[in-house]
Scaffold this active site. Structure first.
Site, PDB file in Angstrom:
ATOM      1  N   GLY A  50       0.843  -1.195   0.000  1.00  0.00           N
ATOM      2  CA  GLY A  50       0.000   0.000   0.000  1.00  0.00           C
ATOM      3  C   GLY A  50       0.866   1.228   0.000  1.00  0.00           C
ATOM      4  O   GLY A  50       2.092   1.151   0.149  1.00  0.00           O
ATOM      5  N   SER A  51       0.209   2.365  -0.202  1.00  0.00           N
ATOM      6  CA  SER A  51       0.994   3.600  -0.118  1.00  0.00           C
ATOM      7  C   SER A  51       0.117   4.677   0.478  1.00  0.00           C
ATOM      8  O   SER A  51      -1.117   4.580   0.458  1.00  0.00           O
ATOM      9  CB  SER A  51       1.491   4.004  -1.501  1.00  0.00           C
ATOM     10  OG  SER A  51       0.389   4.196  -2.340  1.00  0.00           O
ATOM     11  N   CYS A  54       2.745   9.617   2.928  1.00  0.00           N
ATOM     12  CA  CYS A  54       4.096   9.788   3.468  1.00  0.00           C
ATOM     13  C   CYS A  54       5.094   8.770   2.936  1.00  0.00           C
ATOM     14  O   CYS A  54       6.284   8.887   3.154  1.00  0.00           O
ATOM     15  CB  CYS A  54       3.997   9.677   4.971  1.00  0.00           C
ATOM     16  SG  CYS A  54       5.265  10.527   5.833  1.00  0.00           S
ATOM     17  N   VAL A  57       4.418   1.125   1.583  1.00  0.00           N
ATOM     18  CA  VAL A  57       4.562  -0.046   2.459  1.00  0.00           C
ATOM     19  C   VAL A  57       4.708  -1.272   1.565  1.00  0.00           C
ATOM     20  O   VAL A  57       3.880  -1.499   0.674  1.00  0.00           O
ATOM     21  CB  VAL A  57       3.340  -0.201   3.402  1.00  0.00           C
ATOM     22  CG1 VAL A  57       3.541  -1.382   4.350  1.00  0.00           C
ATOM     23  CG2 VAL A  57       3.098   1.076   4.197  1.00  0.00           C
ATOM     24  N   ASP A 167      -5.872   9.958  13.351  1.00  0.00           N
ATOM     25  CA  ASP A 167      -5.991   9.645  11.922  1.00  0.00           C
ATOM     26  C   ASP A 167      -6.747   8.326  11.723  1.00  0.00           C
ATOM     27  O   ASP A 167      -6.350   7.480  10.922  1.00  0.00           O
ATOM     28  CB  ASP A 167      -4.584   9.573  11.303  1.00  0.00           C
ATOM     29  CG  ASP A 167      -4.605   9.779   9.797  1.00  0.00           C
ATOM     30  OD1 ASP A 167      -5.647  10.226   9.273  1.00  0.00           O
ATOM     31  OD2 ASP A 167      -3.581   9.495   9.144  1.00  0.00           O
TER      32      ASP A 167
END
Ligand SMILES: Nc1ncnc2c1ncn2[C@@H]1O[C@H](COP(=O)(O)OP(=O)(O)OP(=O)(O)O)[C@@H](O)[C@H]1O
Length: 356
Positions: A50-51, A54, A57, A167
């Protein structure tokens, strides 16, 4: 008037110092209770998981251990450095079954890699897979398990470390194949003083509580703002839609959320039929626009819906163990993965905020 001599940014100096101190522990990984000095060349990247805003991953093999490695790129911006250091520091501090475990990290001049327990999918990816395969969204018992796990994690962060997550959203709630649910991503978490957070540090606006969007109060808020974000997330998981109208102008949506004279979101009458009264009441409590009417964790942990999904509740615990290795949540999760397509994880869905 003479220009003032350029002043040093002491906060940035402190962050750079913290970074240099952190470098001393770079490469020391704690894998299954064994501390090991690992060279970064030993990280064998396998694929992208995933991304986010920031970094990226990736799944990786390190000394025969499969893990997730989050790479964040460092630049000259103070907020960027703050975010990276917070993620590293908080992940290293935490020890909870409801928070993704960190094995350690690598720090380089221009990037940081956090090595962590690998999970199977985040709730956002699951939502997209479900939507594109036209299956039913998250059932109430899975929502119950998520709520129990997330509140346990958030209460742990508050009580043990005075940390507020800030978050909470579907992409930061992860499942493993055994059906365990854990929180990740502490880049914008904050340390509280007197149980209040003061920083205006960014989060994901569509999931932010009204008090964080209001100019008069956004410099002072508490963990109940995460309760709101969990309520919005839960609403979205069980219905497949975000509870506010999503306009091209994010500003309009945020104005509707922040306006306390407009009603708090609640499930539509025709949707309510699919859920129990205790779930509906729990969701209503989390989604009270007025922060003073929204309960804190300890109160939510005494709520009937939470207790139904707390394994410590004994006979009333609603998640059944179906065989030696699988409970109902694991069976649901693995069934969804079987009946849906991995490529749909990247396809957006309508009526939900596009956050990455
Ligand atoms: N431990 C993990 N195991 C498996 N997948 C993960 C793991 N951690 C993160 N991911 C995946 O990577 C995505 C991005 O991770 P993360 O939220 O930590 O990055 P970020 O850059 O901080 O994102 P954001 O913009 O949401 O703040 C997650 O939504 C999830 O899908």
């Amino acid at each position: 008037m003479k220009p003032s001599p350029s002043r040093r940014d002491t906060e940035k100096d402190a962050l750079e110092f913290e970074f240099l101190e952190g470098c001393k522990k770079s490469g020391t990984l704690n894998i299954d209770g064994v501390k090991q000095c690992v060279d970064h060349n030993e990280i064998q990247i396998l694929g992208v998981l995933g991304s986010g805003s920031c970094g990226v991953v990736e799944s990786a093999m390190v000394r025969q251990k499969l893990m997730a490695v989050k790479t964040m790129y460092k630049n000259d911006n103070k907020e960027n450095l703050k975010r990276i250091l917070r993620d590293v520091r908080i992940m290293s501090l935490c020890n909870s079954p409801f928070i993704v475990t960190s094995y350690g990290y690598f720090m380089f001049d221009s990037s940081v890699k956090i090595c962590m327990q690998i999970m199977s999918a985040c709730c956002e990816k699951l939502l997209r897979r479900i939507y594109h395969s036209k299956l039913d969204f998250f059932p109430e018992f899975v929502a119950g398990h998520i709520v129990y796990s997330a509140i346990s994690a958030l209460d742990y962060l508050k009580e043990k470390h005075s940390i507020i997550h800030r978050d909470i959203k579907p992409s930061n709630i992860l499942f493993d194949d055994a059906g365990n649910v854990k929180l990740c991503d502490f880049g914008i978490s904050g340390f509280m003083t007197n149980f209040m957070a003061h920083s205006k540090s960014a989060g994901c606006p569509p999931y932010m509580a009204p008090e964080r969007l209001t100019i008069e109060t956004n410099s002072k808020y508490d963990v109940r703002s995460d309760v709101w974000s969990l309520g919005i997330t839960t609403y979205q998981l069980v219905t497949g839609v975000y509870p506010f109208p999503l306009n091209d102008l994010e500003f309009t949506t945020l104005t509707i959320i922040a306006n306390l004279n407009l009603p708090s979101p609640s499930l539509k009458e025709e949707t309510k039929r699919n859920f129990s009264p205790v779930f509906i009441e729990f969701l209503d409590l989390c989604l009270r626009k007025n922060v003073h009417e929204r309960p804190e964790y300890k109160k939510l942990m005494k709520n009937d819906f939470f207790l139904d999904y707390d394994p410590a509740s004994g006979d009333r615990y609603k998640i059944k163990q179906l065989n030696e290795t699988e409970n109902q949540v694991a069976v649901w999760f693995n069934d969804i993965k079987k009946r849906t397509r991995a490529e749909d994880e990247l396809k957006p869905m309508p009526n939900t905020p596009c956050v990455n």
